[in-house]
Design a protein around this motif. Structure first.
Motif, mmCIF file in Angstrom:
data_model
loop_
_atom_site.group_PDB
_atom_site.id
_atom_site.type_symbol
_atom_site.label_atom_id
_atom_site.label_comp_id
_atom_site.label_asym_id
_atom_site.label_seq_id
_atom_site.Cartn_x
_atom_site.Cartn_y
_atom_site.Cartn_z
ATOM 1 N N ASP A 178 -14.640 21.258 13.299
ATOM 2 C CA ASP A 178 -16.001 21.557 13.059
ATOM 3 C C ASP A 178 -16.298 22.947 13.426
ATOM 4 O OD1 ASP A 178 -18.542 22.094 12.663
ATOM 5 O OD2 ASP A 178 -19.127 20.141 13.547
ATOM 6 N N LYS A 219 -18.820 24.884 13.132
ATOM 7 C CA LYS A 219 -19.937 25.196 13.933
ATOM 8 C C LYS A 219 -20.137 24.974 15.314
ATOM 9 C CE LYS A 219 -22.909 23.287 10.262
ATOM 10 N NZ LYS A 219 -23.833 22.281 9.866
ATOM 11 N N VAL A 256 -22.792 26.415 18.796
ATOM 12 C CA VAL A 256 -23.697 25.553 19.322
ATOM 13 C C VAL A 256 -23.694 25.760 21.012
ATOM 14 C CG1 VAL A 256 -24.490 23.296 19.653
ATOM 15 C CG2 VAL A 256 -24.072 24.190 17.439
ATOM 16 N N GLY A 257 -22.217 25.727 21.397
ATOM 17 C CA GLY A 257 -22.055 26.021 22.814
ATOM 18 C C GLY A 257 -20.725 25.804 23.116
ATOM 19 N N ASN A 305 -12.089 16.935 18.605
ATOM 20 C CA ASN A 305 -11.358 16.128 18.198
ATOM 21 C C ASN A 305 -9.921 16.112 18.791
ATOM 22 O OD1 ASN A 305 -12.628 14.680 15.953
ATOM 23 N ND2 ASN A 305 -12.960 16.737 15.296
ATOM 24 N N TRP A 354 -6.874 18.889 18.254
ATOM 25 C CA TRP A 354 -6.302 18.827 17.048
ATOM 26 C C TRP A 354 -6.035 20.558 16.701
ATOM 27 C CZ3 TRP A 354 -8.719 16.182 12.243
ATOM 28 C CH2 TRP A 354 -8.272 16.370 11.027
ATOM 29 N N ARG A 381 -12.620 19.600 24.182
ATOM 30 C CA ARG A 381 -13.826 19.800 24.067
ATOM 31 C C ARG A 381 -14.610 18.559 24.501
ATOM 32 N NH1 ARG A 381 -18.575 21.013 21.145
ATOM 33 N NH2 ARG A 381 -19.352 23.173 21.249
ATOM 34 N N LEU A 404 -17.330 18.358 27.488
ATOM 35 C CA LEU A 404 -18.780 17.923 27.198
ATOM 36 C C LEU A 404 -19.332 16.805 28.473
ATOM 37 C CD1 LEU A 404 -19.062 18.053 23.360
ATOM 38 C CD2 LEU A 404 -20.170 19.644 25.172
ATOM 39 N N LEU A 411 -21.571 24.932 29.897
ATOM 40 C CA LEU A 411 -21.341 25.184 28.253
ATOM 41 C C LEU A 411 -22.395 26.311 28.044
ATOM 42 C CD1 LEU A 411 -19.469 23.989 26.357
ATOM 43 C CD2 LEU A 411 -21.621 22.871 25.760
ATOM 44 N N MET A 447 -11.207 14.871 1.118
ATOM 45 C CA MET A 447 -10.056 15.995 1.375
ATOM 46 C C MET A 447 -9.878 16.636 -0.018
ATOM 47 S SD MET A 447 -9.679 16.344 4.398
ATOM 48 C CE MET A 447 -11.687 16.125 4.626
ATOM 49 N N ASP A 456 -28.496 19.525 11.562
ATOM 50 C CA ASP A 456 -27.255 19.835 11.326
ATOM 51 C C ASP A 456 -26.332 18.696 10.748
ATOM 52 O OD1 ASP A 456 -27.995 22.214 12.670
ATOM 53 O OD2 ASP A 456 -26.633 21.916 14.676
ATOM 54 N N VAL A 457 -25.611 19.202 9.457
ATOM 55 C CA VAL A 457 -24.952 18.189 8.887
ATOM 56 C C VAL A 457 -23.402 18.511 9.456
ATOM 57 C CG1 VAL A 457 -23.916 17.402 6.764
ATOM 58 C CG2 VAL A 457 -26.396 18.174 6.964
ATOM 59 N N ILE A 458 -22.843 17.206 9.856
ATOM 60 C CA ILE A 458 -21.452 17.644 10.505
ATOM 61 C C ILE A 458 -20.422 16.757 9.722
ATOM 62 C CG2 ILE A 458 -20.016 17.040 12.650
ATOM 63 C CD1 ILE A 458 -22.391 19.195 12.850
ATOM 64 N N ASN A 459 -19.312 17.542 9.612
ATOM 65 C CA ASN A 459 -18.057 16.676 9.024
ATOM 66 C C ASN A 459 -17.366 16.005 9.784
ATOM 67 O OD1 ASN A 459 -16.140 15.512 7.360
ATOM 68 N ND2 ASN A 459 -15.510 17.642 6.475
ATOM 69 N N MET A 495 -13.324 13.498 8.893
ATOM 70 C CA MET A 495 -12.293 14.689 8.073
ATOM 71 C C MET A 495 -10.889 13.678 8.062
ATOM 72 S SD MET A 495 -11.717 18.321 8.866
ATOM 73 C CE MET A 495 -10.338 19.228 8.170
ATOM 74 N N GLU A 508 -16.190 11.933 17.370
ATOM 75 C CA GLU A 508 -16.936 12.838 18.249
ATOM 76 C C GLU A 508 -18.061 13.821 17.637
ATOM 77 O OE1 GLU A 508 -13.527 15.005 20.051
ATOM 78 O OE2 GLU A 508 -15.045 16.401 20.285
ATOM 79 N N GLY A 565 -20.745 14.939 19.742
ATOM 80 C CA GLY A 565 -20.260 16.222 20.386
ATOM 81 C C GLY A 565 -21.254 17.253 20.250
ATOM 82 N N ILE A 566 -21.525 17.670 18.876
ATOM 83 C CA ILE A 566 -22.632 18.823 18.714
ATOM 84 C C ILE A 566 -23.932 18.501 19.451
ATOM 85 C CG2 ILE A 566 -23.691 20.024 16.705
ATOM 86 C CD1 ILE A 566 -20.718 20.506 16.989
ATOM 87 N N SER A 609 -23.693 19.123 22.763
ATOM 88 C CA SER A 609 -23.487 20.466 23.083
ATOM 89 C C SER A 609 -24.922 21.487 22.999
ATOM 90 C CB SER A 609 -22.549 21.179 21.968
ATOM 91 O OG SER A 609 -21.189 20.744 22.102
#
Lengths: 285, 326
Positions: free
Chosen positions: A33, A35, A39-40, A89, A92, A116, A120, A127, A189, B128-131, B134, B142, B146-147, B150
């Motif tokens: 991700d 983003k 964020v942190g 993840n 990964w 991560r 966390l 962070l 995908m 916030d839209v999170i993928n 995947m 997470e 997780g975001i 964070s």
């Protein structure tokens, strides 16, 4: 973790915390991700975007040597630095970046065990959303070490060999549904192949089986059980790992090469997207 | 506040409680065991539209009482809420936070339908839209959690995370409200509660309350099949994300092909006039399967119908051929 074949390529969270801001230590976050970093992140860490920075934006290929040099240089990394990679993840994409760093000859690169998610979860692990100030360097990469990479012809040769004559172990690290051909790619995908299934002779070991629920790698004894006993990889032979686009398989590549200590492990970064689209190659379902 | 005349000083007074329970409506034609009283508890009639009003209210009230939320000169400069959510908890939290003058940031998985994401923004949340779907595999998922974590960790002056996946108040909310409501509404005759599993707050809270009243009451949970597309629910393989789940509190878990969530929801709309959302469709199918084992059985069952179908129009179109206009 000390009984891994190469424990020096892993650092634990407490070591990482104690080394934040130390000269010669550079933290790099690489997430699925993209983003997440903003964020942190760990104070002082830089973030790499796997979509735009770790692969060639025109050809289907890894980032070129020159681009890698620009990327590492702009991130303030020097050739002699210890690079600590971490990400979401189960590390990964951090493992994919690890593979690239090794491919371009960086000596001291390590993964933060647990990535991560573990960071966390640690109440005392800092962070920040603050921007990291970077002093650019003139990073010099080595020519790509192609011995870390398997190519389509290598995999076709494995696929066409009888079990006894097979030159390498082959590990398919995708999900069971991708392995069986029920789906060509996980839902949503865009990078897919023309056909579903797997390379004949491949053992199915989904990549995330190598990690614990907290994101850390499983102990050596469990990894041995998973890859050597259950998947029956022959430690006397080279091993090739593949997935869909070569990123999940770099995680397994890391586990097999550095934690289990298998000799000559290669990541087939063309992976199923390439193999499953080639006319005339054998496919099993 | 007057529950008789339904005149209130503010919307928060409408939150459900033993005195102001969400309705129980008996299932008619779709009940396969006529001797068994099967009820749907219509949680969409809560003020912010879902069962999550209960947990959200408990969590936000607690944060406020403990001084964790702060008013600033502007909403953004204070300390507000960040929460990973598939929509309903976020909508409830956002509405309550807005009503109380706090900021709210919702971190939602991409598969959450557009209607819910827009509703979150309408309710005043930053979204916030999170993928995080995947390449699904064990140990993952997470992403949105997780975001959100964070934000709460890196920007702690601005955000606190109620964390419905670990917050015991998510269970307590049902011990304090849902359980007593059902007990009173069925006059203690309830024999079965049918629930879904997401954070597992409802299942755990109802089990705790109802089994203390009568240990023979069965708590039946339904879960969608793996690889499902039912927002808010979890298959057992995904339940590790919630710390609240304790399988021992559940009598039976039924795994149901997730497509039935949509077809049963449609049937409930068209046959019973109940505008049930997909999770309610799945729960109904679970109850139906249990009743079909012995159509002569008697008892009183309550199905938790978490929210209505209005938020799932795009999902319904996706899963039910011919429903859209194309």
């Amino acid at each position: 973790m000390s009984n891994y074949a190469h424990p020096e390529v892993l650092v634990e969270a407490d070591w990482a915390k104690a080394n934040i801001g130390k000269p010669g230590i550079k933290f790099v976050e690489v997430d699925v991700d993209t983003k997440a970093y903003e964020v942190g992140h760990i104070p002082g860490a830089v973030g790499f975007n796997w979509q735009t920075q770790l692969q060639d934006q025109v050809r289907r290929d890894i980032v070129s040597k020159e681009e890698f040099e620009r990327l590492a240089g702009a991130a303030g990394i020097s050739n002699g630095d210890t690079v600590i990679l971490y990400g979401d993840n189960n590390n990964w994409f951090a493992a994919y970046a690890f593979w690239l760093f090794k491919l371009y000859g960086h000596k001291d690169v390590r993964l933060l065990n647990g990535g991560r998610v573990k960071w966390l979860a640690g109440a005392d692990l800092p962070l920040t959303a603050d921007k990291t100030e970077v002093k650019p360097t003139a990073y010099k990469a080595s020519p790509a070490d192609e011995t870390l990479r398997a190519k389509l012809m290598d995999v076709i040769e494995i696929a066409r060999s009888s079990a006894a004559a097979r030159p390498s172990n082959l590990v398919d690290v995708r999900s069971p549904d991708e392995f069986s051909g029920k789906v060509i790619a996980p839902p949503g995908m865009t990078e897919t192949a023309q056909r579903g299934g797997h390379v004949p002779g491949a053992a199915s070991v989904p990549w995330a089986k190598a990690v614990n629920q907290d994101g850390t790698f499983k102990p050596l004894v469990e990894l041995k059980q998973l890859y050597l006993e259950e998947a029956k990889l022959n430690p006397g032979k080279p091993t090739v790992a593949y997935c869909r686009i070569g990123e999940r398989s770099s995680h397994t590549w890391f586990v097999l090469k550095y934690l289990l200590g298998l000799k000559d492990v290669r990541n087939y970064d063309g992976s199923w997207t390439e193999y499953g689209s080639v006319i005339g190659v054998p496919i099993e379902r | 506040m007057n529950h008789q005349t339904r005149v209130y000083d503010n919307i928060l007074e409408m939150l459900p409680s033993e005195e102001n329970p969400s309705p129980l409506v008996r299932i008619g034609k779709m009940n396969p065991a006529p001797g068994f009283e099967l009820y749907a508890k219509l949680e969409w009639l809560n003020p912010f539209g879902s069962i999550k009003d209960r947990a959200a209210s408990a969590m936000i009230t607690d944060l406020e009482e403990r001084g964790e939320l702060k008013h600033g000169e502007s909403r953004e400069s204070g300390r507000g809420i960040v929460e990973p959510t598939s929509g309903n908890t976020g909508i409830s939290l956002a509405a309550m936070a807005s009503a109380k003058g706090f900021a709210m940031r919702a971190v939602v998985p991409q598969k959450v339908p557009l209607e819910k994401r827009v509703l979150l923004r309408i309710a005043g949340a930053d979204v916030d839209v999170i993928n995080d779907q995947m390449c699904p595999s064990p140990g993952m998922g997470e992403g949105s959690i997780g975001i959100a974590r964070s934000y709460a960790k890196a920007q702690k002056d601005h955000y606190v995370m109620p964390n419905q996946y670990e917050n015991e108040l998510n269970v307590q909310a049902h011990v304090r409200t849902t359980g007593p409501e059902i007990w009173r509404q069925t006059q203690g005759r309830v024999t079965h509660a049918f629930v879904s599993l997401g954070t597992a707050g409802t299942a755990m809270g109802l089990s705790k309350f109802l089994k203390a009243k009568n240990p023979a009451i069965k708590i039946i949970a339904v879960q969608p099949s793996e690889g499902h597309d039912v927002p808010g629910l979890r298959n057992k393989s995904e339940l590790h994300v919630t710390k609240l789940f304790d399988e021992k509190q559940i009598d039976e878990i039924l795994e149901i092909p997730f497509e039935l969530a949509y077809t049963r929801a449609l049937e409930l709309c068209r046959t019973e006039g109940l505008f049930a959302g997909p999770s309610s469709g799945l729960i109904y199918e679970g109850a139906r399967q249990v009743l079909l084992r012995d159509p002569k059985q008697v008892g009183v069952g309550v199905m938790m119908f978490c929210d209505n179908v209005f938020k799932y129009v795009s999902s319904m179109v996706k899963h039910i051929p011919g429903l859209g206009e194309e």
